[in-house]
Motif scaffolding. Sequence first.
Motif, mmCIF file in Angstrom:
data_model
loop_
_atom_site.group_PDB
_atom_site.id
_atom_site.type_symbol
_atom_site.label_atom_id
_atom_site.label_comp_id
_atom_site.label_asym_id
_atom_site.label_seq_id
_atom_site.Cartn_x
_atom_site.Cartn_y
_atom_site.Cartn_z
ATOM 1 N N GLU A 91 0.833 -1.206 0.000
ATOM 2 C CA GLU A 91 0.000 0.000 0.000
ATOM 3 C C GLU A 91 0.866 1.255 0.000
ATOM 4 O O GLU A 91 0.573 2.232 -0.701
ATOM 5 N N ASN A 94 2.699 1.694 -3.438
ATOM 6 C CA ASN A 94 1.716 2.056 -4.469
ATOM 7 C C ASN A 94 1.248 3.499 -4.286
ATOM 8 O O ASN A 94 1.072 4.240 -5.264
ATOM 9 N N ARG A 95 1.035 3.889 -3.041
ATOM 10 C CA ARG A 95 0.613 5.261 -2.771
ATOM 11 C C ARG A 95 1.717 6.241 -3.167
ATOM 12 O O ARG A 95 1.444 7.284 -3.784
ATOM 13 N N GLU A 99 1.460 9.146 -6.082
ATOM 14 C CA GLU A 99 1.635 10.561 -5.738
ATOM 15 C C GLU A 99 2.833 11.173 -6.457
ATOM 16 O O GLU A 99 2.786 12.324 -6.893
#
Length: 234
Positions: A91, A94-95, A99
């Motif tokens: 997570e 991927n975040r 961004e």
Amino acid sequence: MAENRTASAPKPARRGRPPKARANGETRDSILDAAEDLFSKHGFYGVTIREVAREAGVDTALVHYYFGAKRDLFDAVFIRRAEVWNNERVEAINRYAAEAGDAMTLEGLFDAFLRPPFQWSLKGGPGWKHYSALVAQTNANPTFGGETMARYYDPAIRRLIELIKQIMPEAREVDLYWAYHMLSGALTLTLAETGRLDRLSNGLCRSGDLETAQAYMTRFAAAGFRAACAAPEA
């Protein structure tokens, strides 16, 4: 008075299997906690089911009832926190990728990838310390360590390598895997907090200073991947 004492006396504990609801609650967790503690200190082969039961305060039969053989118990211990680590790491990277977009850097990617295990080990309590030591042992176990790590950790690592390829599209896969191999050993040894660094540096560095360790490892990993993936000199 004697009759009242008899009437209010607690009933003897019932033997045998506990209710199913409890199997997924306190009893099961206490067995996992005890096994995790013992495995982290003595390794898989240095622990018996009887010792786990004694540490957990339950009958040996209950350990077998809930988890089966010792290897099944070990796997249950291992996956319990592996899922947390890996879900949070995937997570996080991927975040970060979403961004940062085209501005992704190795430093930013490794900071996202390394932060969950370091933070859990730093703030998660004794159980997470035991688990970090257990992962270090398993990662170095030639008998079943490779298979166990692959089963529970490879999906997160493959996602990391996919994102590294976006940052370093010219890197050869062989170099990426060797570089990750080096990072994996450094990561698990550091999280094990063996105290070796403290003695080697005469107290200048502390293996328990995980905030500092993560910052160093982020820079170390980024530089290491760049060096390992650079075109070899002619």
